[in-house]
Enzyme design. Structure first.
Site, PDB file in Angstrom:
ATOM      1  N   GLY A   1       0.812  -1.215   0.000  1.00  0.00           N
ATOM      2  CA  GLY A   1       0.000   0.000   0.000  1.00  0.00           C
ATOM      3  C   GLY A   1       0.839   1.255   0.000  1.00  0.00           C
ATOM      4  O   GLY A   1       1.774   1.397   0.795  1.00  0.00           O
TER       5      GLY A   1
ATOM      6  N   GLY B   1      -0.486   4.370   0.464  1.00  0.00           N
ATOM      7  CA  GLY B   1      -1.238   5.454   1.068  1.00  0.00           C
ATOM      8  C   GLY B   1      -0.351   6.199   2.051  1.00  0.00           C
ATOM      9  O   GLY B   1       0.879   6.058   2.056  1.00  0.00           O
TER      10      GLY B   1
ATOM     11  N   ASP C   1      -5.700   2.673   8.448  1.00  0.00           N
ATOM     12  CA  ASP C   1      -7.127   2.342   8.499  1.00  0.00           C
ATOM     13  C   ASP C   1      -7.402   0.879   8.811  1.00  0.00           C
ATOM     14  O   ASP C   1      -8.531   0.520   9.150  1.00  0.00           O
ATOM     15  CB  ASP C   1      -7.792   2.670   7.154  1.00  0.00           C
ATOM     16  CG  ASP C   1      -7.889   4.160   6.906  1.00  0.00           C
ATOM     17  OD1 ASP C   1      -7.652   4.933   7.854  1.00  0.00           O
ATOM     18  OD2 ASP C   1      -8.184   4.556   5.763  1.00  0.00           O
TER      19      ASP C   1
ATOM     20  N   VAL D   1      -2.096  -7.183  -4.036  1.00  0.00           N
ATOM     21  CA  VAL D   1      -1.682  -8.263  -3.132  1.00  0.00           C
ATOM     22  C   VAL D   1      -2.909  -9.051  -2.709  1.00  0.00           C
ATOM     23  O   VAL D   1      -3.785  -8.533  -2.012  1.00  0.00           O
ATOM     24  CB  VAL D   1      -0.939  -7.712  -1.905  1.00  0.00           C
ATOM     25  CG1 VAL D   1      -0.621  -8.842  -0.936  1.00  0.00           C
ATOM     26  CG2 VAL D   1       0.346  -7.009  -2.333  1.00  0.00           C
TER      27      VAL D   1
ATOM     28  N   ALA E   1      -6.128  10.504   8.266  1.00  0.00           N
ATOM     29  CA  ALA E   1      -4.794  10.519   7.677  1.00  0.00           C
ATOM     30  C   ALA E   1      -3.694  10.560   8.728  1.00  0.00           C
ATOM     31  O   ALA E   1      -2.652   9.907   8.577  1.00  0.00           O
ATOM     32  CB  ALA E   1      -4.669  11.711   6.730  1.00  0.00           C
ATOM     33  N   GLN E   2      -3.902  11.310   9.805  1.00  0.00           N
ATOM     34  CA  GLN E   2      -2.857  11.447  10.811  1.00  0.00           C
ATOM     35  C   GLN E   2      -2.511  10.121  11.483  1.00  0.00           C
ATOM     36  O   GLN E   2      -1.351   9.875  11.820  1.00  0.00           O
ATOM     37  CB  GLN E   2      -3.264  12.474  11.867  1.00  0.00           C
ATOM     38  CG  GLN E   2      -2.842  13.895  11.533  1.00  0.00           C
ATOM     39  CD  GLN E   2      -1.330  14.026  11.374  1.00  0.00           C
ATOM     40  OE1 GLN E   2      -0.549  13.478  12.149  1.00  0.00           O
ATOM     41  NE2 GLN E   2      -0.927  14.754  10.361  1.00  0.00           N
TER      42      GLN E   2
ATOM     43  N   GLU F   1     -18.927  17.392   3.696  1.00  0.00           N
ATOM     44  CA  GLU F   1     -18.222  18.159   2.670  1.00  0.00           C
ATOM     45  C   GLU F   1     -18.846  17.965   1.301  1.00  0.00           C
ATOM     46  O   GLU F   1     -18.969  18.911   0.510  1.00  0.00           O
ATOM     47  CB  GLU F   1     -16.741  17.779   2.686  1.00  0.00           C
ATOM     48  CG  GLU F   1     -16.046  18.270   3.961  1.00  0.00           C
ATOM     49  CD  GLU F   1     -14.617  17.798   4.106  1.00  0.00           C
ATOM     50  OE1 GLU F   1     -13.830  18.524   4.741  1.00  0.00           O
ATOM     51  OE2 GLU F   1     -14.283  16.699   3.628  1.00  0.00           O
TER      52      GLU F   1
END
Length: 445
Positions: free
Chosen positions: A19, A21, A321, A87, A332-333, A182
């Site tokens: 990954g 990300g 995640d 994967v 994200a943090q 949003e």
């Protein structure tokens, strides 16, 4: 015929990262000067900034501004090899992972494995909803949602009756977390601001935007005060917020939900629905957990140890995640900090012989949460500090600019946001026939 097992030449510690990300990228960067070889396997050629996908979906930004080519990101890092592949399996006993790309199967041996494959959309067991209400987890989803939004306005242009036009101008977003809020705010801005300057022969302000959620408030992680503030601002922008609403059915023509207080079922007629109500971790996590005797959660998240390893294996890490630890949010943090932590942990193990039992535990520093409601308006929560309105909006802009990949992307994004703040123009509304006619793209795993 079994695929050949790949391992770098030499005897250096081999780290396989699944990954690209936030988690995977930050782990790889942390290992840039470590005495290790890295193989980074990703199912696309790009690193994605998911918090801004909704801006691609609503024409505020182009896809290039929220992505970075993975190979270019690591062009100057000598100890990494980037591989494109999905994967599909991991064998913790053999210490290998197997990926597939273009029908070709490749197997990679590892000394340390970092699973950072992220999460896809969850429909809570109702996967058939995906055909009619796309989620927003990949670029393909963003393109499809943009196409569906534009198509709705084009169909309204050709509507023969007021009732037909009203139906075409009805939009439903399911899920009132940050993404849903949003999205709802931007769909409202499209209808009530961006498209009102003669673009169509009818008034797009007739549009009805609904935001549904089974929870009793908008933005539950932000607390009651900010949740109520966000709801009031959305309603002022023309969004109808319906809470305690459990969606029971989604089809091509409508959304049906049950009022959790009255038990009454209600139906909204609309062909345009967007789903942002839940996430499901990559199934690779459960596969690894099963082999190590750990039970994954219903969402697919895997309980991890204090050092983010799984079960009794000190060399298998699950981050971002996909991990479950101390009720950390899927933001994200968490991925950034967990990726950096694991990179440092492996480096200390390899270069300083730090044993697994000597590792410092992972400690998450909460830098706060934020969500933009519409132009000049956002909500920010940083510990006990709560900020709303224009100042919150400026903070949102600054934080998100800092996280974008590359100087060019930051400059272009700042320019686009400035133009949108003072103009009704949106430069990224093009759709193709394939996007208009294509089916819902599956979540990339």
């Amino acid at each position: 015929m079994a695929s050949q097992v790949y391992r770098p030449d030499g005897n250096r510690h081999h780290v396989v990262i699944v990954g690209a990300g936030f988690g995977g990228v930050n782990a790889a960067k942390e290992l840039a000067d470590a005495d290790v070889d890295i193989t980074l396997i990703n199912n696309t050629n790009h690193h994605l900034f998911p918090p801004l996908l909704y801006q691609v979906a609503t024409g505020l930004m182009s896809s290039g501004e929220i992505t970075g080519d993975v190979r270019q990101m690591f062009a100057d890092q000598q100890n990494i090899r980037v591989v494109r592949g999905n994967v599909e399996s991991a064998d913790v006993e053999a210490k290998t992972v197997t990926s597939v790309e273009g029908g070709k199967e490749s197997t990679f041996a590892y000394d340390s494995l970092i699973v950072a494959a992220g999460a896809g959309q969850s429909y809570f067991g109702n996967d058939h909803f995906a055909e009619f209400a796309p989620g927003l987890k990949t670029l393909d989803h963003a393109f499809e949602i943009r196409a569906r939004l534009i198509a709705a306005f084009e169909r309204a242009e050709l509507a023969e009756t007021p009732e037909e036009r009203e139906r075409e101008l009805t939009f439903v977003i399911v899920g009132a977390g940050p993404t849903g809020v949003e999205l709802a705010g931007q769909v409202a801005e499209m209808a009530h601001r961006a498209f009102t300057s003669g673009r169509y022969s009818f008034s797009t302000e007739q549009s009805k935007i609904y935001l549904l959620d089974g929870a009793p408030q908008v933005l539950p992680p932000f607390g009651k005060r900010l949740g109520k503030k966000a709801q009031r601002e959305l309603e002022k922008a023309g969004v109808t917020v319906i809470l305690n609403a459990m969606v029971t059915n989604v089809d091509a023509e409508s959304v049906t939900y049950k009022d959790m207080k009255t038990e009454q079922e209600n139906t909204i007629d609309t062909p345009t629905k967007i789903w942002s109500a839940g996430v499901a971790a990559s199934p690779l996590g459960k596969q690894v957990a099963d082999q190590l005797g750990v039970e994954a959660e219903r969402s697919g998240k895997v309980p991890v140890n204090a050092d983010l390893t799984v079960g009794d294996d000190p060399n298998v890490f699950i981050i971002g995640d996909m991990m479950s630890r101390d009720k950390l949010p899927g933001v994200a943090q968490v991925a950034i900090q967990s990726g950096s932590y694991v990179g440092k942990t492996i480096k200390e193990q390899v270069e300083h012989d730090v044993a697994p039992e000597q590792r410092d535990p992972f400690s998450y520093f909460d830098k706060g949460s934020m969500a933009i409601i519409n132009r000049f308006n956002a909500v920010v929560k940083m510990g006990k500090v709560e900020i709303t309105g224009f100042i919150g909006w400026l903070m949102w802009l600054g934080v998100h600019l800092s996280f974008l990949t590359g100087r060019r992307n930051r400059l272009v994004a700042a320019n686009e946001w400035t133009i949108n703040a003072f103009s009704r123009t949106r430069h990224n509304l093009a759709v193709t026939e394939g996007q208009l006619d294509g089916p819902q793209t599956k979540d990339e795993k």
